[in-house]
Design a protein around this motif. Sequence first.
Motif, PDB file in Angstrom:
ATOM      1  N   PHE A 102       0.855  -1.184   0.000  1.00  0.00           N
ATOM      2  CA  PHE A 102       0.000   0.000   0.000  1.00  0.00           C
ATOM      3  C   PHE A 102       0.895   1.239   0.000  1.00  0.00           C
ATOM      4  O   PHE A 102       1.767   1.381   0.855  1.00  0.00           O
ATOM      5  N   LEU A 103       0.661   2.119  -0.955  1.00  0.00           N
ATOM      6  CA  LEU A 103       1.443   3.346  -1.075  1.00  0.00           C
ATOM      7  C   LEU A 103       0.540   4.542  -0.841  1.00  0.00           C
ATOM      8  O   LEU A 103      -0.594   4.579  -1.326  1.00  0.00           O
ATOM      9  N   ILE A 104       1.048   5.512  -0.096  1.00  0.00           N
ATOM     10  CA  ILE A 104       0.334   6.774   0.077  1.00  0.00           C
ATOM     11  C   ILE A 104       1.296   7.896  -0.291  1.00  0.00           C
ATOM     12  O   ILE A 104       2.499   7.807  -0.021  1.00  0.00           O
ATOM     13  N   ALA A 105       0.790   8.922  -0.941  1.00  0.00           N
ATOM     14  CA  ALA A 105       1.656  10.002  -1.419  1.00  0.00           C
ATOM     15  C   ALA A 105       0.900  11.313  -1.414  1.00  0.00           C
ATOM     16  O   ALA A 105      -0.330  11.338  -1.566  1.00  0.00           O
ATOM     17  N   ASP A 106       1.628  12.407  -1.242  1.00  0.00           N
ATOM     18  CA  ASP A 106       1.031  13.714  -1.485  1.00  0.00           C
ATOM     19  C   ASP A 106       2.057  14.643  -2.117  1.00  0.00           C
ATOM     20  O   ASP A 106       3.255  14.395  -2.084  1.00  0.00           O
ATOM     21  N   VAL A 107       1.528  15.701  -2.722  1.00  0.00           N
ATOM     22  CA  VAL A 107       2.374  16.651  -3.449  1.00  0.00           C
ATOM     23  C   VAL A 107       3.041  17.589  -2.443  1.00  0.00           C
ATOM     24  O   VAL A 107       2.380  18.169  -1.574  1.00  0.00           O
ATOM     25  N   ASP A 108       4.348  17.748  -2.565  1.00  0.00           N
ATOM     26  CA  ASP A 108       5.080  18.655  -1.681  1.00  0.00           C
ATOM     27  C   ASP A 108       4.843  20.117  -2.077  1.00  0.00           C
ATOM     28  O   ASP A 108       4.809  20.451  -3.264  1.00  0.00           O
ATOM     29  N   TYR A 109       4.679  20.970  -1.059  1.00  0.00           N
ATOM     30  CA  TYR A 109       4.651  22.429  -1.252  1.00  0.00           C
ATOM     31  C   TYR A 109       3.565  22.879  -2.234  1.00  0.00           C
ATOM     32  O   TYR A 109       3.769  23.816  -3.006  1.00  0.00           O
ATOM     33  N   LEU A 110       2.410  22.232  -2.193  1.00  0.00           N
ATOM     34  CA  LEU A 110       1.351  22.626  -3.124  1.00  0.00           C
ATOM     35  C   LEU A 110       0.834  24.033  -2.811  1.00  0.00           C
ATOM     36  O   LEU A 110       0.543  24.804  -3.727  1.00  0.00           O
ATOM     37  N   LYS A 111       0.721  24.373  -1.537  1.00  0.00           N
ATOM     38  CA  LYS A 111       0.212  25.705  -1.190  1.00  0.00           C
ATOM     39  C   LYS A 111       1.113  26.818  -1.727  1.00  0.00           C
ATOM     40  O   LYS A 111       0.606  27.797  -2.317  1.00  0.00           O
ATOM     41  N   PRO A 112       2.452  26.743  -1.528  1.00  0.00           N
ATOM     42  CA  PRO A 112       3.304  27.778  -2.140  1.00  0.00           C
ATOM     43  C   PRO A 112       3.175  27.848  -3.660  1.00  0.00           C
ATOM     44  O   PRO A 112       3.239  28.939  -4.252  1.00  0.00           O
ATOM     45  N   ILE A 113       2.976  26.690  -4.310  1.00  0.00           N
ATOM     46  CA  ILE A 113       2.781  26.690  -5.767  1.00  0.00           C
ATOM     47  C   ILE A 113       1.504  27.437  -6.113  1.00  0.00           C
ATOM     48  O   ILE A 113       1.478  28.284  -7.023  1.00  0.00           O
ATOM     49  N   ASN A 114       0.431  27.160  -5.382  1.00  0.00           N
ATOM     50  CA  ASN A 114      -0.834  27.862  -5.615  1.00  0.00           C
ATOM     51  C   ASN A 114      -0.688  29.355  -5.361  1.00  0.00           C
ATOM     52  O   ASN A 114      -1.183  30.190  -6.142  1.00  0.00           O
ATOM     53  N   ASP A 115      -0.031  29.705  -4.264  1.00  0.00           N
ATOM     54  CA  ASP A 115       0.100  31.118  -3.894  1.00  0.00           C
ATOM     55  C   ASP A 115       0.932  31.890  -4.910  1.00  0.00           C
ATOM     56  O   ASP A 115       0.633  33.051  -5.222  1.00  0.00           O
ATOM     57  N   ARG A 116       1.967  31.263  -5.435  1.00  0.00           N
ATOM     58  CA  ARG A 116       2.886  31.966  -6.347  1.00  0.00           C
ATOM     59  C   ARG A 116       2.399  31.938  -7.799  1.00  0.00           C
ATOM     60  O   ARG A 116       2.490  32.948  -8.511  1.00  0.00           O
ATOM     61  N   HIS A 117       1.874  30.813  -8.224  1.00  0.00           N
ATOM     62  CA  HIS A 117       1.567  30.643  -9.655  1.00  0.00           C
ATOM     63  C   HIS A 117       0.069  30.502  -9.951  1.00  0.00           C
ATOM     64  O   HIS A 117      -0.311  30.473 -11.121  1.00  0.00           O
ATOM     65  N   GLY A 118      -0.753  30.395  -8.933  1.00  0.00           N
ATOM     66  CA  GLY A 118      -2.192  30.279  -9.158  1.00  0.00           C
ATOM     67  C   GLY A 118      -2.679  28.840  -9.079  1.00  0.00           C
ATOM     68  O   GLY A 118      -1.907  27.886  -9.208  1.00  0.00           O
ATOM     69  N   HIS A 119      -3.987  28.702  -8.883  1.00  0.00           N
ATOM     70  CA  HIS A 119      -4.549  27.369  -8.665  1.00  0.00           C
ATOM     71  C   HIS A 119      -4.581  26.510  -9.930  1.00  0.00           C
ATOM     72  O   HIS A 119      -4.603  25.284  -9.837  1.00  0.00           O
ATOM     73  N   LEU A 120      -4.589  27.133 -11.096  1.00  0.00           N
ATOM     74  CA  LEU A 120      -4.534  26.328 -12.325  1.00  0.00           C
ATOM     75  C   LEU A 120      -3.202  25.592 -12.427  1.00  0.00           C
ATOM     76  O   LEU A 120      -3.147  24.425 -12.841  1.00  0.00           O
ATOM     77  N   VAL A 121      -2.123  26.273 -12.039  1.00  0.00           N
ATOM     78  CA  VAL A 121      -0.814  25.614 -12.014  1.00  0.00           C
ATOM     79  C   VAL A 121      -0.804  24.561 -10.910  1.00  0.00           C
ATOM     80  O   VAL A 121      -0.225  23.474 -11.071  1.00  0.00           O
ATOM     81  N   GLY A 122      -1.468  24.866  -9.786  1.00  0.00           N
ATOM     82  CA  GLY A 122      -1.605  23.857  -8.736  1.00  0.00           C
ATOM     83  C   GLY A 122      -2.330  22.619  -9.226  1.00  0.00           C
ATOM     84  O   GLY A 122      -1.954  21.487  -8.882  1.00  0.00           O
ATOM     85  N   ASP A 123      -3.372  22.815 -10.048  1.00  0.00           N
ATOM     86  CA  ASP A 123      -4.073  21.669 -10.644  1.00  0.00           C
ATOM     87  C   ASP A 123      -3.138  20.855 -11.538  1.00  0.00           C
ATOM     88  O   ASP A 123      -3.209  19.623 -11.572  1.00  0.00           O
ATOM     89  N   GLU A 124      -2.263  21.554 -12.263  1.00  0.00           N
ATOM     90  CA  GLU A 124      -1.308  20.846 -13.116  1.00  0.00           C
ATOM     91  C   GLU A 124      -0.348  20.000 -12.277  1.00  0.00           C
ATOM     92  O   GLU A 124       0.078  18.916 -12.690  1.00  0.00           O
TER      93      GLU A 124
END
Length: 228
Positions: A102-124
Amino acid sequence: MTLIAATISISVSTGIRILIGAQADLVTIIVRLVLPFLIAIPLGLIWFSRMERLDHAYRDLMKRTTELARRASTDPLTGLLNRRSFAEQFDLALSHGVKGGFLIADVDYLKPINDRHGHLVGDEAIVSAAIALREVLGDSSLVARIGGDEFCGFVPLERSGDPEQLFVRICKRAAREFRERTGLAEPELSLSCGFALCRQGQTFRDMIAQTDDSLYSRKRQRRPRAAA
């Protein structure tokens, strides 16, 4: 249908004529032969046209039903399984004795990505992580998005191999996909992962609790950074 109608009509009319002893003239014979075709052909066309419409309607209904079922079991952004569908399939696999990890994973630093580049980039970033997990884990694995930036997977034992190597491949593939999709050289997308072998009798909830410890231990070890 036309031939059947003609045969019945001619047989009935001939039988009646014989019973009452009437003689058939040429006009009567022609009408008796032609009339069934004049009636049956339009009726047959109407009938088969209706049957064809019903068949098309049934096919369309089944297509929509299949699509609705697919949407109900998948995450709309990534196309991966959703949490409920994954949990059902995972519990079923373990109940049948399928062995795996069983593997669990999450994206690192997603909030800074959203804050700096916008939520569309966060979706990417989320989509890139999903693509990496699906490709690296393979078609024989179950992969799901279970939260905003959280994913999990059930990997058959023969594909699990060395978890550390698996994590490296996932991160490299996600980083490459993110660069290609956004054109951003920085930040380099990365994921934190946890992994544990499954034992028979365990459930989805059991494995989430077990692998969470491994995941957050890795998160505490990484150095803070800001999204470029």
